[in-house]
Design a protein around this motif. Structure first.
Motif, PDB file in Angstrom:
ATOM      1  N   LEU A 366       0.826  -1.198   0.000  1.00 13.96           N
ATOM      2  CA  LEU A 366       0.000   0.000   0.000  1.00 13.96           C
ATOM      3  C   LEU A 366       0.866   1.255   0.000  1.00 13.96           C
ATOM      4  O   LEU A 366       0.622   2.209  -0.740  1.00 13.96           O
ATOM      5  N   SER A 367       1.913   1.245   0.838  1.00 11.52           N
ATOM      6  CA  SER A 367       2.813   2.394   0.932  1.00 11.52           C
ATOM      7  C   SER A 367       3.541   2.625  -0.390  1.00 11.52           C
ATOM      8  O   SER A 367       3.716   3.769  -0.821  1.00 11.52           O
ATOM      9  N   ARG A 369       2.473   1.730  -3.454  1.00  2.95           N
ATOM     10  CA  ARG A 369       1.524   2.244  -4.446  1.00  2.95           C
ATOM     11  C   ARG A 369       1.276   3.741  -4.233  1.00  2.95           C
ATOM     12  O   ARG A 369       1.228   4.522  -5.187  1.00  2.95           O
ATOM     13  N   GLU A 370       1.111   4.115  -2.970  1.00  2.00           N
ATOM     14  CA  GLU A 370       0.908   5.533  -2.671  1.00  2.00           C
ATOM     15  C   GLU A 370       2.136   6.351  -3.062  1.00  2.00           C
ATOM     16  O   GLU A 370       2.021   7.451  -3.613  1.00  2.00           O
ATOM     17  N   GLU A 373       2.294   6.914  -6.787  1.00  2.00           N
ATOM     18  CA  GLU A 373       1.352   7.945  -7.229  1.00  2.00           C
ATOM     19  C   GLU A 373       1.896   9.341  -6.915  1.00  2.00           C
ATOM     20  O   GLU A 373       1.804  10.251  -7.750  1.00  2.00           O
ATOM     21  N   VAL A 374       2.449   9.488  -5.717  1.00  2.00           N
ATOM     22  CA  VAL A 374       3.037  10.775  -5.343  1.00  2.00           C
ATOM     23  C   VAL A 374       4.207  11.105  -6.264  1.00  2.00           C
ATOM     24  O   VAL A 374       4.402  12.249  -6.681  1.00  2.00           O
TER      25      VAL A 374
END
Length: 436
Positions: A366-367, A369-370, A373-374
């Motif tokens: 999850l981290s 993927r985030e 995106e950032v």
């Protein structure tokens, strides 16, 4: 290594998001239409300076100077008509400084016009370095007006709401600029130095620009030093000509036929000696034009330092993402590539359970993927920063070349005129001698 030219591995710090900055601060006021600068709609002048005395923040009396800003709508006045009465307000030099600091922080990708010097530099010995000296205050008044005109003619800065309030609202402006929170975004000097020494993959264009600004600063500073030395010697040469006037006048008193000619020649010499004061006063105008670009060099370096900081933050974000991907691989394979506290803990207290590993893997996924995106979002922001910076740098280079060329040509013309006047004085003296 990440840089602003890479789409996949680029990040940029959040407070350089140009889109959000402009949406908050680049507001269009009633006198400015999109695509036009404020100077197309408003006349701006700093018309006078006034010395005042008052108490400062520690309740002590101080003497300071305030400057009167006049603004009026730029409109064609019919022949025989009367221009609109200007709106006026007073500003201290410190308020100009606050405005410029706000612009520096809010528009880090723009070469912000410099303010005139706070205290006189590169002065020749007969010139006062006192910042309350009337001649110095007058030159600073001209410089402050030039600063406002530079900002008002800039395609981006001229549309800033805070700048418009600076020109039109005497009370409440300081509170308005502080409410923007710009002071929280000021980069510390330590942080900037850290970025300069630790960044690994700088854009070579910014590196070359920073070097050029350093060299330009050094060249102009040397030019101003030479000019100050020449002014000192020129002043002495001209004033010594006054001795010719005194000697010719004394000589004329003991001559009959030659007396009138000597007296007239002495008068021309006195006029020549006195003319140097106006000449050097005019020279200061051209010296101030050079000083503006001496200070512009620091504004260019400011943009370069901001890029260094962006690149440093970019590399830190990219490295953090690499570390997280490595952690994911280690968790998935059960191997540790490098020494870590986690690996030592596992050896001492045993391996974590399958459920714990899967939970950590899910959190890491999850981290990651985030983070990706950032990374994409900030890559776009970084590219926009570089694009906007180079667009403004191109505009600045055209302005610089034009201004310095005109200043140097005007200075040369002034020197030629001065020499012609000197020739004329001696030609007049020759005519006086011929008539004796």
């Amino acid at each position: 290594m990440a840089d602003c030219g890479s789409i996949e591995e680029v990040a940029v710090i959040g407070n350089t998001d140009i889109t959000s900055t402009e949406s908050e601060n680049n507001l269009i006021n009633t006198m400015v239409e999109r695509g036009e600068t404020l100077l197309n709609k408003m006349e701006i002048n700093v018309t006078e300076a006034e010395k005042r005395t008052g108490k400062n923040t520690v309740n002590m009396l101080e003497t300071y100077t305030v400057y009167l800003i006049e603004t009026r709508p730029a409109e064609t006045v019919p022949e025989g008509g009367t221009p609109a009465t200007p709106d006026t307000l007073w500003r201290r030099y410190s308020e100009f400084e606050l405005l410029r600091t706000y612009l520096l922080v809010t528009y880090p990708y723009i070469i912000i016009p410099p303010l005139p010097e706070k205290r006189a530099e590169f002065v020749w010995h007969k010139m006062s370095a006192d910042n309350l000296d009337p001649d110095f205050v007058e030159r600073r008044r001209v410089g402050l007006e030039n600063f406002l005109l530079r900002v008002a003619s800039h395609p981006v800065l001229s549309n800033d709401k805070i700048f418009f309030l600076f020109l039109t609202e005497e009370k409440g402006w300081r509170e308005a600029v502080l409410e923007t929170g710009f002071q929280d975004k000021v980069d510390s000097r330590i942080k900037s130095l850290s970025a300069m020494f630790r960044v690994k993959n700088l854009d070579k264009r910014f590196t070359a620009l920073k070097l050029y600004s350093d060299e330009l600063n050094a060249v102009i500073a040397q030019l101003l030093r030479v000019r100050a030395k020449v002014a000192d010697r020129l002043y002495g040469v001209y004033k010594v000509h006054g001795n010719y006037g005194r000697v010719f006048s004394e000589w004329s008193a003991i001559e009959k036929e030659m007396g009138d000619g000597l007296q007239s020649a002495g008068h021309h010499m006195d006029t020549f000696a006195a003319s140097i004061d106006d000449i050097l006063e005019e020279e200061e105008h051209y010296a101030d034009q050079l000083k503006e670009y001496l200070f512009y060099a620091e504004a260019v370096r400011s943009v370069c330092r901001k890029h260094e900081l962006i690149q440093y933050e970019l590399e830190m974000v990219a490295q953090d993402l690499v570390n997280k991907k490595q952690q994911r691989e280690e968790l998935a394979t059960g191997t540790v590539r490098v020494f870590s506290l986690k690996g030592m803990t596992s050896k001492l207290f045993g391996q974590e359970s399958q459920e714990q590993r899967e939970s950590r893997l899910a959190a890491l996924e999850l981290s990651i993927r985030e983070g990706e995106e950032v990374l994409k979002e900030r890559n776009s922001e970084c590219q926009e920063f570089v694009r906007a910076a180079w667009e403004d740098i191109g505009r600045f280079k055209e302005q610089k070349d034009r201004d310095l060329r005109e200043a140097l040509i005007s200075y040369a013309i002034m020197q030629i005129t001065m020499c012609k006047k000197g020739i004329q004085v001696w030609s007049n003296a020759k005519e006086c001698f011929n008539k004796m």
